[in-house]
Scaffold this active site. Structure first.
Site, PDB file in Angstrom:
ATOM      1  CE1 TYR A 143      19.560  16.621  34.480  1.00 41.36           C
ATOM      2  CE2 TYR A 143      21.419  16.443  36.004  1.00 41.36           C
ATOM      3  CZ  TYR A 143      20.678  15.886  34.697  1.00 41.36           C
ATOM      4  OH  TYR A 143      21.130  15.051  33.943  1.00 41.36           O
ATOM      5  NE  ARG A 150      16.201  11.618  32.209  1.00 39.64           N
ATOM      6  CZ  ARG A 150      17.138  12.334  31.743  1.00 39.64           C
ATOM      7  NH1 ARG A 150      17.375  12.357  30.440  1.00 39.64           N
ATOM      8  NH2 ARG A 150      18.290  12.520  32.608  1.00 39.64           N
ATOM      9  CE1 TYR A 204      27.917  10.290  35.061  1.00 39.35           C
ATOM     10  CE2 TYR A 204      26.157  11.858  34.987  1.00 39.35           C
ATOM     11  CZ  TYR A 204      27.154  11.446  34.545  1.00 39.35           C
ATOM     12  OH  TYR A 204      27.580  12.180  33.411  1.00 39.35           O
ATOM     13  NE  ARG A 217      28.396   9.467  29.124  1.00 39.58           N
ATOM     14  CZ  ARG A 217      28.184  10.238  30.160  1.00 39.58           C
ATOM     15  NH1 ARG A 217      27.678  11.495  29.800  1.00 39.58           N
ATOM     16  NH2 ARG A 217      28.523  10.374  31.762  1.00 39.58           N
ATOM     17  CD  GLU A 323      25.137  19.048  27.954  1.00 37.49           C
ATOM     18  OE1 GLU A 323      25.332  19.235  29.222  1.00 37.49           O
ATOM     19  OE2 GLU A 323      24.141  18.700  27.364  1.00 37.49           O
TER      20      GLU A 323
HETATM   21  C1  3EB Z   1      26.809  14.752  31.796  1.00 35.30           C
HETATM   22  O1  3EB Z   1      27.476  14.061  31.033  1.00 35.30           O
HETATM   23  C2  3EB Z   1      26.353  16.120  31.460  1.00 35.30           C
HETATM   24  O2  3EB Z   1      20.250  14.314  31.822  1.00 35.30           O
HETATM   25  O3  3EB Z   1      19.719  13.671  29.895  1.00 35.30           O
HETATM   26  C3  3EB Z   1      24.156  15.350  29.177  1.00 35.30           C
HETATM   27  C4  3EB Z   1      23.445  14.622  28.409  1.00 35.30           C
HETATM   28  C5  3EB Z   1      24.083  15.584  30.609  1.00 35.30           C
HETATM   29  C6  3EB Z   1      22.166  14.282  28.920  1.00 35.30           C
HETATM   30  C7  3EB Z   1      20.323  14.300  30.570  1.00 35.30           C
HETATM   31  C8  3EB Z   1      22.642  15.286  30.849  1.00 35.30           C
HETATM   32  C9  3EB Z   1      21.948  14.543  30.091  1.00 35.30           C
HETATM   33  O4  3EB Z   1      26.207  14.292  32.847  1.00 35.30           O
HETATM   34  C10 3EB Z   1      24.904  16.338  31.333  1.00 35.30           C
END
Ligand code: 3EB
Length: 329
Positions: A143, A150, A204, A217, A323
């Site tokens: 990942y 990306r 992050y 989001r 999720e």
């Molecule tokens: C998160 O909130 C959970 O890498 O495109 C959610 C939505 C998540 C999109 C992405 C990852 C992605 O981090 C994982």
């Protein structure tokens, strides 16, 4: 022009010219060739494992189709849906860059070229599916390799890697298949929405990998007079930390609290004002099939009769068991 969504357990019975594209989900996919782009998702449908679901975006204006650099796409005025699958076997074996990172970057570079060519440069929603998401490649979780490829492509495609990024999801599927990416893009920019309960994913800290994920989001998109709401894959994360390990019920509740918090943010920006959780359509990704009943109970308490498709997939952090994503039209 109006976008509609149809979910059905049989292939779309409509005349092909109303279809923009869609998804096929199930444990044993038929991979029948369609006239339109279809993202084939090898994931069991947990409501009924013998069934394949067909989810389809429908439009009411003329469509044009194409195949550009391996991207199957169909567009109408102001909107394009595309699908690309890339095998890591097509990666350059002599490159120092690990295969998944290579194909992730290449897929997004091709997507950005197509968007620019078609004059629909704004990514609205992206669906990313990564084989063996928790496996390791070159000493880094796959990942995280995907995130590096990306992120590189967004930068090289002259896209923002912060604020102006699409709504998205990223889930793990069975090992051995291809990286698969589907997307909706349009002529007008997405209005991104963040969740005050969560650190923006693009911010992050480095403990989650050398390169942050590139998504918002949620987002609002405008298609003529229609407002589209996309809620990204949403998990049991508060701040930047996963909560409630080994407790799928608490994780489902926390995820829905996050979706509700995103909808509170949407309320201030939306033409439609406040939206109830029951006004959306959902896909819920459940890591362990035996936990689907528990997830479903919590979902129904909060979303009522809203449509939910439950599928098995690996959420991108090992401790996350569920999720939830959604859209509203
Ligand atoms: C998160 O909130 C959970 O890498 O495109 C959610 C939505 C998540 C999109 C992405 C990852 C992605 O981090 C994982």
């Amino acid at each position: 022009m109006t976008l509609r969504f149809l979910s059905s357990c049989s292939p779309v019975p409509l005349s092909a010219d109303q279809v923009l594209g869609g998804f096929e989900l199930g444990a044993s996919l038929m991979t029948d060739a369609r006239q339109w782009p279809v993202q084939s998702l090898p994931m069991p449908v947990l409501q009924d494992e013998s069934v394949n679901m067909h989810e389809t975006w429908l439009v009411d204006t003329p469509v044009e189709s194409g195949l550009t650099e391996g991207i199957a796409w169909r567009r109408t005025e102001g909107l394009l849906f595309g699908v690309i699958s890339l095998s890591e076997q097509t990666a350059d074996p002599l490159s120092a860059v690990p295969p998944l990172r290579q194909v992730s970057e290449r897929a997004y570079q091709r997507i950005f070229r197509l968007l620019d060519q078609q004059g629909l440069p704004h990514l609205w929603r992206v669906w990313n599916y990564i084989p063996d998401i928790h496996g390791e490649q070159a000493g880094l979780e796959r990942y995280r390799q995907f995130n590096m490829g990306r992120g590189d492509a967004f930068e090289r495609g002259a896209r923002s890697v912060t604020e102006q990024v699409p709504a998205a999801c990223a889930l793990g599927v069975v090992a051995g298949g291809s990286l698969s990416i589907a997307f909706l893009c349009g002529a007008s920019p997405l209005v991104p929405v963040e969740n005050p309960r969560q650190v923006s994913a693009y911010l992050y800290p480095r403990i989650y990998g050398p390169r942050s994920p590139t998504f918002s989001r949620a987002g609002l998109a405008y298609l003529g007079s229609q407002e589209l709401i996309f809620v990204s894959g949403t998990a049991s994360i508060v701040g930047h930390e996963s909560l409630h390990p080994n407790d799928v019920v608490a994780q489902t509740r926390e995820s829905l609290d996050n979706v509700a918090a995103v909808l509170d943010e949407v309320a201030g920006r939306s033409r439609l004002g406040r939206m109830d959780l029951s006004a959306l359509e959902y896909r819920a990704y459940v890591r362990h099939p035996f936990e689907v009943a528990a997830v479903q109970r919590e979902m129904v308490k909060r979303v009522g009769q809203a449509p939910v498709l439950y599928v098995q997939a690996d959420v991108c952090r090992q401790e996350l068991l569920v999720e939830i994503e959604a859209f509203g039209l």
